[in-house]
Design a protein around this motif. Sequence first.
Motif, PDB file in Angstrom:
ATOM      1  N   ALA A  56      41.114  35.482  35.757  1.00  0.00           N
ATOM      2  CA  ALA A  56      40.813  34.277  36.544  1.00  0.00           C
ATOM      3  C   ALA A  56      41.573  34.275  37.870  1.00  0.00           C
ATOM      4  O   ALA A  56      41.025  33.876  38.912  1.00  0.00           O
ATOM      5  N   VAL A  57      42.832  34.720  37.849  1.00  0.00           N
ATOM      6  CA  VAL A  57      43.604  34.776  39.094  1.00  0.00           C
ATOM      7  C   VAL A  57      43.002  35.808  40.045  1.00  0.00           C
ATOM      8  O   VAL A  57      42.836  35.558  41.247  1.00  0.00           O
ATOM      9  N   ALA A  58      42.673  36.988  39.513  1.00  0.00           N
ATOM     10  CA  ALA A  58      42.077  38.039  40.349  1.00  0.00           C
ATOM     11  C   ALA A  58      40.753  37.568  40.951  1.00  0.00           C
ATOM     12  O   ALA A  58      40.472  37.822  42.127  1.00  0.00           O
ATOM     13  N   THR A  59      39.963  36.899  40.158  1.00  0.00           N
ATOM     14  CA  THR A  59      38.665  36.408  40.636  1.00  0.00           C
ATOM     15  C   THR A  59      38.844  35.366  41.732  1.00  0.00           C
ATOM     16  O   THR A  59      38.161  35.401  42.767  1.00  0.00           O
ATOM     17  N   ALA A  60      39.771  34.447  41.536  1.00  0.00           N
ATOM     18  CA  ALA A  60      40.024  33.421  42.551  1.00  0.00           C
ATOM     19  C   ALA A  60      40.565  34.031  43.840  1.00  0.00           C
ATOM     20  O   ALA A  60      40.331  33.497  44.935  1.00  0.00           O
ATOM     21  N   ALA A  61      41.280  35.154  43.724  1.00  0.00           N
ATOM     22  CA  ALA A  61      41.828  35.834  44.898  1.00  0.00           C
ATOM     23  C   ALA A  61      40.777  36.644  45.638  1.00  0.00           C
ATOM     24  O   ALA A  61      41.041  37.162  46.729  1.00  0.00           O
ATOM     25  N   GLY A  62      39.586  36.770  45.038  1.00  0.00           N
ATOM     26  CA  GLY A  62      38.504  37.504  45.680  1.00  0.00           C
ATOM     27  C   GLY A  62      38.335  38.923  45.194  1.00  0.00           C
ATOM     28  O   GLY A  62      37.587  39.699  45.793  1.00  0.00           O
ATOM     29  N   TYR A  63      39.005  39.276  44.072  1.00  0.00           N
ATOM     30  CA  TYR A  63      38.930  40.636  43.537  1.00  0.00           C
ATOM     31  C   TYR A  63      38.587  40.617  42.046  1.00  0.00           C
ATOM     32  O   TYR A  63      39.376  41.063  41.209  1.00  0.00           O
ATOM     33  N   PRO A  64      37.419  40.092  41.687  1.00  0.00           N
ATOM     34  CA  PRO A  64      37.061  40.024  40.265  1.00  0.00           C
ATOM     35  C   PRO A  64      36.880  41.422  39.688  1.00  0.00           C
ATOM     36  O   PRO A  64      36.253  42.284  40.315  1.00  0.00           O
ATOM     37  N   PRO A  65      37.430  41.686  38.511  1.00  0.00           N
ATOM     38  CA  PRO A  65      37.224  42.990  37.895  1.00  0.00           C
ATOM     39  C   PRO A  65      35.749  43.229  37.598  1.00  0.00           C
ATOM     40  O   PRO A  65      35.005  42.299  37.262  1.00  0.00           O
ATOM     41  N   GLY A  66      35.326  44.489  37.727  1.00  0.00           N
ATOM     42  CA  GLY A  66      33.944  44.837  37.430  1.00  0.00           C
ATOM     43  C   GLY A  66      33.675  44.872  35.943  1.00  0.00           C
ATOM     44  O   GLY A  66      34.578  44.676  35.116  1.00  0.00           O
ATOM     45  N   GLN A  67      32.432  45.151  35.576  1.00  0.00           N
ATOM     46  CA  GLN A  67      32.043  45.121  34.171  1.00  0.00           C
ATOM     47  C   GLN A  67      32.791  46.162  33.356  1.00  0.00           C
ATOM     48  O   GLN A  67      33.158  45.902  32.202  1.00  0.00           O
ATOM     49  N   ASP A  68      33.036  47.336  33.920  1.00  0.00           N
ATOM     50  CA  ASP A  68      33.797  48.360  33.193  1.00  0.00           C
ATOM     51  C   ASP A  68      35.179  47.843  32.826  1.00  0.00           C
ATOM     52  O   ASP A  68      35.668  48.066  31.710  1.00  0.00           O
ATOM     53  N   ALA A  69      35.817  47.162  33.768  1.00  0.00           N
ATOM     54  CA  ALA A  69      37.146  46.621  33.510  1.00  0.00           C
ATOM     55  C   ALA A  69      37.092  45.514  32.456  1.00  0.00           C
ATOM     56  O   ALA A  69      37.973  45.420  31.585  1.00  0.00           O
ATOM     57  N   LEU A  70      36.064  44.693  32.515  1.00  0.00           N
ATOM     58  CA  LEU A  70      35.929  43.622  31.528  1.00  0.00           C
ATOM     59  C   LEU A  70      35.687  44.199  30.133  1.00  0.00           C
ATOM     60  O   LEU A  70      36.233  43.698  29.131  1.00  0.00           O
TER      61      LEU A  70
END
Length: 306
Positions: free
Chosen positions: A226-240
């Motif tokens: 959630a922090v990464a996404t709010a910062a503008g760097y959401p993890p990709g599907q592989d990372a999820l």
Amino acid sequence: MKILVVGAGAVGGYFGARLVQAGRDVDFLVRPARAELLRRKGMVLRGVDGGVETVPVTPVTADRLGADYDLVVLAVKSYGFDAALKDAAPAVGPDTVVLPFLNGMRHVDALVERFGADRVYGGVAMVMTRLGAEGEIVEVGRMGRLIYGPLSEHPVVAPSDVHAALDTGSYAASLTGSVRQELWNKWVFLAALGACTCLMRAPIGPINSAPGGQEFTSGMFAEAIAVATAAGYPPGQDALDRADAFVADTTATTTTSMYWDLTQGNPVEADQIIGDLVARGRELGVPTPLFSLAYTSLSAYSAARA
């Protein structure tokens, strides 16, 4: 290309030695005692299979540095960053780029502020090594990869030149045009796994096997994502998908270097890996109660240790 590796520990020592073996022009910036040890014994690498390699290296101390390096590689623990930067600064000339392999993101901001984005690259190091009791580099698992890329569209040293210097064939080396995303991807995993294992004092498998363990691990990953996404760097599907795999694994003995340092009574990178994530979450309006608890625990450990 003339390269200065700042630090000769588990990361800098390992990759720096591989660069030397590949014929690169490398100096190691170290403290006087470490310099004397390296002059006498060389860089000793102990492989996961028990094999030993001794690599002759060139150590230098801060009082003998000049601004004649093309590439300065920072490979120290995050809590040693300020001192390392002070020591290494004389080596950074107008045509030098600095490439840090540290955890978190705070150091990137500091380097850009100090030198400008055109003289800073971002870097991610993945290796399973530790510093042994006699200063040797001990490989504890088979992993060796560097990912790096410029933070500016016009770096003072071309990405192709940096890649040619670092791509030795002895480990995986990748040049990327989205290095900030790679840095956040690693931070999410390292912070979540580090917070889980340090707070629970156990590897990830036993944590997930405990009552409420998978919910706890899942919650920690969710906060970091959630922090990464709010910062503008959401993890990709592989990372999820990788995060989901860690949450589901009830047998893995996976820990982190921060867990190792904690259990050995060493200093830990709590402020840089955990505390900075909590701070950025606060700035972005993202609640991080589990990370806040982990940071309190690690801060208490650090205070008691001091």
